[in-house]
Design an enzyme around this catalytic site. Structure first.
Site: not given
Ligand code: NDP
Length: 268
Positions: A60, A145, A158, A162
């Site tokens: 985490d 982001s 957010y 970021k």
């Molecule tokens: P997802 O929500 O699809 O995946 C994120 C993963 O991180 C999930 O498995 C989630 O678990 C896990 N997670 C959440 N909180 C924690 C924590 N405290 N510790 C460890 N793991 C955690 O996100 P994306 O793949 O879309 O995004 C990945 C990154 O890219 C993020 O930082 C996001 O802000 C950034 N981003 C994404 C964009 C997009 O359009 N998708 C655009 C710009 C930036 P669980 O499902 O259990 O919560």
């Protein structure tokens, strides 16, 4: 090409979405990858699919003890940690649409988003530097982001978190250089990448979902969502030894959104 042969990598939030794609790309390129997440079941499934080049550990990103435990285990087993991708992040909309504008957002929701997105990256950089110091080299990749580069009225926490990640990346890069370490730190700035993160915003399959998806990318010059693999390709480059003069840099991967302004003048 085995561009990461022999390297040891840790990716946060790797159970799905962008983190999963990065973990898969790194393993294919020859790295041993520690996938970490709080979604243990899904993280273990993905690591199992990748095979012998991967392992899953619960981490985490908000918990310093988790960082200590996992990074100590990695360097204990391999003697090195070469790549850390601080990818885990939340929007604040995980349970549906709530107020996240500057006037109505609750202080609790503001803190929750910053705790994962900013505290998580701070801790990730801190433990990456401490472990990479053993070899004096490494690559830290922070997933910021597009929202870290512009204001987002409906997602204040957010955007703020970021933006802070973008700035902290540069501080880490300069700190490591000051210390005489070849530890590079760069930020990626994706936008509109189709991952499970979008599900609460675009809804279940159907005409309404298609319409919402179109609306989300109406101002994207390439007129589509990006894919997680399109982010992983750039992360792979930053993780490799091919761009060792890049540190403190930011790379936008947004289908061209930030190349211009939304109200594009045709001539003047
Ligand atoms: P997802 O929500 O699809 O995946 C994120 C993963 O991180 C999930 O498995 C989630 O678990 C896990 N997670 C959440 N909180 C924690 C924590 N405290 N510790 C460890 N793991 C955690 O996100 P994306 O793949 O879309 O995004 C990945 C990154 O890219 C993020 O930082 C996001 O802000 C950034 N981003 C994404 C964009 C997009 O359009 N998708 C655009 C710009 C930036 P669980 O499902 O259990 O919560």
């Amino acid at each position: 090409m085995r561009r990461l042969e022999g390297k040891i990598a840790l990716v946060t939030g790797a159970a799905r979405g962008i983190g999963e794609a990065i973990a898969r790309a790194f393993a294919t390129a020859g790295a041993f990858v520690y996938l970490t997440d709080i979604n243990d079941a899904q993280g273990a499934v993905v690591a199992g699919q990748i095979g012998a080049e991967a392992a899953y550990r619960r981490l985490d990103v908000r918990e310093e003890a988790d960082w200590q435990c996992v990074t100590t285990e990695i360097t204990g087993r391999h003697g090195r940690l070469d790549i850390v991708v601080n990818n885990a992040g939340i929007t604040g909309f995980e349970d549906g649409m709530v107020a996240h504008d500057p006037e109505h957002a609750s202080l609790d929701s503001w803190h929750a988003v910053h705790r994962t997105n900013l505290d998580g990256v701070f801790l990730g950089c801190k433990y990456a530097i401490q472990e990479m110091r053993r070899t004096g080299t490494g690559s830290i990749i922070n997933i910021s982001s597009r929202s870290g580069l512009v204001g987002i009225p409906a997602a204040a926490a957010y955007a703020s978190s970021k933006a802070a990640v973008r700035n902290h990346t540069k501080t880490v890069a300069l700190y490591c250089a000051d210390q005489g370490l070849a530890i590079r730190c760069n930020s990626l700035h994706p936008a509109a990448i189709l991952t499970p993160m979008w599900e609460p915003l675009i809804g279940p399959p159907g005409a309404e979902r298609e319409q919402r998806m179109k609306e989300f990318v109406w101002d994207t010059p390439l007129r589509r969502f990006g894919t997680p693999e399109e982010i992983a390709a750039v992360a792979l480059l930053l993780a490799s030894d091919e761009v060792t003069y890049m540190t403190g840099s930011e790379i936008t991967i947004d289908g061209g959104i930030l190349a211009g302004s939304v109200a594009r003048p045709s001539v003047d």
